[in-house]
Each structure stands twice: as C-alpha cells, then as structure tokens.
Motif scaffolding. Structure first.
Motif, short mmCIF file in Angstrom:
data_model
loop_
_atom_site.label_atom_id
_atom_site.label_comp_id
_atom_site.label_asym_id
_atom_site.label_seq_id
_atom_site.Cartn_x
_atom_site.Cartn_y
_atom_site.Cartn_z
N UNK A 116 33.92 24.13 79.71
CA UNK A 116 35.35 24.22 79.98
C UNK A 116 35.72 25.66 80.29
N UNK A 117 36.89 25.86 80.82
CA UNK A 117 37.39 27.20 81.10
C UNK A 117 38.71 27.39 80.37
N UNK A 118 39.12 28.64 80.22
CA UNK A 118 40.39 28.94 79.57
C UNK A 118 41.26 29.80 80.48
N UNK A 119 42.56 29.66 80.30
CA UNK A 119 43.55 30.44 81.03
C UNK A 119 44.33 31.22 80.00
N UNK A 120 44.30 32.52 80.10
CA UNK A 120 45.00 33.34 79.11
C UNK A 120 45.58 34.61 79.74
N UNK A 121 46.14 34.46 80.92
CA UNK A 121 46.61 35.62 81.66
C UNK A 121 47.64 36.46 80.91
N UNK A 122 48.66 35.85 80.37
CA UNK A 122 49.74 36.64 79.77
C UNK A 122 49.26 37.49 78.59
N UNK A 123 48.29 36.99 77.82
CA UNK A 123 47.82 37.77 76.67
C UNK A 123 46.86 38.89 77.06
N UNK A 124 46.48 38.93 78.33
CA UNK A 124 45.59 39.99 78.80
C UNK A 124 46.36 41.08 79.55
N UNK A 125 47.68 41.00 79.49
CA UNK A 125 48.53 41.96 80.17
C UNK A 125 49.25 42.82 79.14
N UNK A 126 49.56 44.05 79.52
CA UNK A 126 50.31 44.97 78.65
C UNK A 126 51.38 45.67 79.49
N UNK A 130 45.03 44.32 81.40
CA UNK A 130 44.30 45.23 80.52
C UNK A 130 42.85 44.77 80.42
N UNK A 131 41.97 45.44 81.14
CA UNK A 131 40.56 45.05 81.16
C UNK A 131 39.94 45.13 79.77
N UNK A 132 40.43 46.01 78.91
CA UNK A 132 39.89 46.11 77.55
C UNK A 132 40.15 44.84 76.75
#
Length: 112
Positions: A75-85, A95-97
């Motif tokens: 499966x894959x996951x979508x988590x774009x908003x939590x990877x942004x700052x 935020x690549x970190x």
C-alpha cells in the motif's frame, strides 16, 4: 457497474474488472489531514493508499494499524500536509527532513 466516476460503495462487489490505472485512496478525514479512528480494508485486486493525519510522529503506529487491515498488501500513504512547514517569512514549503524521518521509521519497521 462502471468504475469511472464512482466515489461511493468502493468496498462492494463489482462485476467489471477495474482498469489497470485505478487506485483507491482511503481517507476518513476527506482531505482535512485529521487522524483516522479505523482504517478500512483494501479492495481486492486494486492498489490502494491511506491518508488522514499521518505524520513523522505517528507513522510507525499508523502503519502497524494499516498492516493489520491489509496484511501482506503493498500500500502507499499520502501525508503531504504533515511534511510541510511554514518558514519565518510565512512561506509554506516541503520539509525534506520530515520526509526522511518517515523513511527512517519505515526502514526501521523492515518495510523498505
């Protein structure tokens, strides 16, 4: 039942074979990034992803929960908003970190 345009009843039986480019996203929060209370089982024979409140802080716990409803499935996951700052000047950036932190958690779980 035609697959094109359907958004409801994706867990029901369909008589037609899905097209090869079809993928389903399970997102109880409907794009709001709110944590899910329970993950749905994936539709047989259709690639699927999961979204809703996933973040580097909870990805291990949530992947374990997803694995329990989709054992052995890729499966894959979508988590774009939590990877942004937000930067000091107010810009919204990826935020690549935070992404790397998720990858480390996934690797630690033996899923990579």
């Amino acid at each position: 039942a035609a697959w094109a345009g359907q958004t409801a009843g994706t867990t029901g039986a369909h008589t037609q074979k899905p097209p090869p480019n079809l993928s389903l996203l399970y997102d109880e929060s409907m794009g709001l990034g709110v944590a899910c209370s329970a993950w749905g089982q994936p539709h047989a024979g259709v690639p699927c992803g999961y979204a809703g409140g996933l973040s580097p802080e909870n990805i291990k716990e949530q992947l374990s929960a997803i694995s329990s409803v989709a054992p052995g499935r890729c499966v894959w996951v979508d988590m774009e908003s939590s990877l942004r700052v937000k930067t000091a000047d107010g810009r919204d950036i990826f935020d690549v970190n935070r992404a790397v932190a998720c990858l480390r958690h996934v690797k630690d779980m033996g899923l990579l």
